[in-house]
Design an enzyme around this catalytic site. Sequence first.
Site, mmCIF file in Angstrom:
data_model
loop_
_atom_site.group_PDB
_atom_site.id
_atom_site.type_symbol
_atom_site.label_atom_id
_atom_site.label_comp_id
_atom_site.label_asym_id
_atom_site.label_seq_id
_atom_site.Cartn_x
_atom_site.Cartn_y
_atom_site.Cartn_z
ATOM 1 N N ASP A 183 49.965 74.578 62.870
ATOM 2 C CA ASP A 183 48.982 73.302 62.936
ATOM 3 C C ASP A 183 48.963 72.584 61.534
ATOM 4 O OD1 ASP A 183 46.412 71.863 62.576
ATOM 5 O OD2 ASP A 183 45.451 72.939 64.047
ATOM 6 N N HIS A 184 49.659 71.434 61.681
ATOM 7 C CA HIS A 184 50.073 70.920 60.328
ATOM 8 C C HIS A 184 48.937 70.786 59.495
ATOM 9 C CE1 HIS A 184 49.713 66.830 62.176
ATOM 10 N NE2 HIS A 184 49.599 66.751 60.769
ATOM 11 N N GLU A 222 42.247 57.504 62.993
ATOM 12 C CA GLU A 222 43.690 57.138 62.705
ATOM 13 C C GLU A 222 43.829 55.179 63.151
ATOM 14 O OE1 GLU A 222 47.106 60.022 63.868
ATOM 15 O OE2 GLU A 222 45.698 60.060 65.338
ATOM 16 N N HIS A 246 43.492 70.493 65.393
ATOM 17 C CA HIS A 246 43.036 70.048 63.960
ATOM 18 C C HIS A 246 41.769 70.243 63.457
ATOM 19 C CE1 HIS A 246 47.193 69.016 64.143
ATOM 20 N NE2 HIS A 246 47.116 67.682 64.716
HETATM 21 C C1 BG6 Z 1 49.434 65.024 65.562
HETATM 22 C C2 BG6 Z 1 49.068 64.478 66.672
HETATM 23 O O1 BG6 Z 1 49.268 66.702 65.763
HETATM 24 O O2 BG6 Z 1 48.811 64.835 64.573
HETATM 25 C C3 BG6 Z 1 49.355 62.815 66.481
HETATM 26 O O3 BG6 Z 1 49.948 64.528 67.808
HETATM 27 C C4 BG6 Z 1 48.278 62.713 65.400
HETATM 28 O O4 BG6 Z 1 48.455 62.216 67.595
HETATM 29 C C5 BG6 Z 1 48.702 63.401 63.918
HETATM 30 O O5 BG6 Z 1 48.903 61.149 64.952
HETATM 31 C C6 BG6 Z 1 48.205 63.155 62.892
HETATM 32 O O6 BG6 Z 1 48.658 63.832 61.789
HETATM 33 P P1 BG6 Z 1 48.291 63.191 60.299
HETATM 34 O O7 BG6 Z 1 48.985 64.184 59.429
HETATM 35 O O8 BG6 Z 1 49.142 61.815 60.385
HETATM 36 O O9 BG6 Z 1 47.043 62.977 60.002
#
Ligand code: BG6
Length: 496
Positions: A183-184, A222, A246
């Site tokens: 989960d980044h 976003e 997230h």
């Molecule tokens: C991803 C989603 O896990 O996270 C995307 O699949 C989303 O839809 C993205 O845009 C958002 O990541 P970050 O790091 O740009 O906030």
Amino acid sequence: PVEPCTLVIFGGSGDLARRRLIPAVYNLLLDGLLPAKYAVIGLGRKPMTDDEFRTMVREGVVKHSRQALVQETWDAFQSHLFYIQGENEDPQTYHALRAKAEQVERDMHLPGNRIFYLSIPPSSFASVCEGLAHSGLATSADTAPPYSRIIVEKPVGRDLASAREINEVTGKVFDESQIFRIDHYLGKETVQNLMVVRFANSIFEPIWNHKYIDHVQITVSESEGVGTRATYYEEAGALRDMIQNHLLQLLCLVAMEPPYSLDPDVVRNAKMEVLRCLRPIVGQDVAQYTVRAQYAEGTAHDQPVPGYRREKGVNPNSITETYVAVKAFVENWRWSGVPFYLRTGKALPKRASEVAVQFKDIPQILFNANPAQPQPANVLTLRIQPDEGLSLRIISRVPGTRAQTHPVEMDFQYSDVFGCPSPEAYERLLLDVMAGDASRFMRRDAVEASWDWVTKILDGWAQQKLRWLPEYPAGTWGPVEAERMIQNDGRNWRML
Ligand code: BG6
């Protein structure tokens, strides 16, 4: 300690590999964090030679790397990159991959530690795991070293049943200790700081409970629309795409009890307890505790944006949500009665993510010149991105002869204090896998517990049988229904 290893990326010619994964490895090299010996093998459908792969990766690094390309390091780096073409479903692929891996490992004096990154749709996970097992590419946890580890990209399923199925399939070949579900968000600097703020300072923990906290808002906003990912997004929607992983992980970090050590399983147990305490939102309750909506035609960055249903690849009758707001409760002693408002959406006015903890109002006795406008409450805000930092709103006296007060922000910005930009989430997480540290990865029980909670909401939505979703014009802060949900509680969404 990070041992020499071979990173095999399934989906090696895809977007994630090009934009995030390989640039992350390159940045680890620039920062001197990679082991001296390593290799990256991309595997994809597209036919390419090693050299063509290197050229593709170079473009990715030039465009997407956190640090600029340095010719000298690039020259060294590219000789560690390899490519092999293959279909995930074809058993031959794994024999060819094994031959390639063994050759690369011989040539580069690598010990055979292997990390398999599954940056592919979950429908291929079973074939890949079986292929890895049957070809002997993967070793079992008992026979290591050399070790084999597998990284699973989201989505891990689309509901509880499919998540369980994926966990079964991967669990047949790999032991839980070998599986890293990514989960980044957990690799983001500011997200890691959440635990430090809570548990390395003495002033927050005593008031971190229902006696002092009024509510918590977690926002991941976003500005982009669905972009080129309509095929995936149509099947997912904001609840599955963002809340299930997230936002629930952020909620866990805010709400968990202090773990007694930083041991990966101790931390993950503490987070798991939070998921267990989430009050299920079932049946008719979805109307009261959740809001879903879709962006309609509007403007973003001064450019016209088509409505979601008119985006390329989207069904014109789609009821996939691009915005969700949820009012959640963690039903334990600490959080009794404290709402956690979660919201996330695409095509909102800006890209901004934060966790805001709002404390209770003070008794409005002393300094409220205007009873119709009570003193604003204290708020602790952890800004996840951009402008990574932390701020605390306190009330101060306005200088002068009149007894006036004004809210002021005590603010800390990472960039001011530490200067250097933080490593990208994928850098941190890839390094963790190389080091075998699973703290920042999702354990099987946590994935299933979050899917359980989310699946109940999905079921409630299905029962509503809506033909259209509420809308919000692209470039605005979501639908009026979401405003109403929080205003009915006498609160407001924060302005970001
Ligand atoms: C991803 C989603 O896990 O996270 C995307 O699949 C989303 O839809 C993205 O845009 C958002 O990541 P970050 O790091 O740009 O906030």
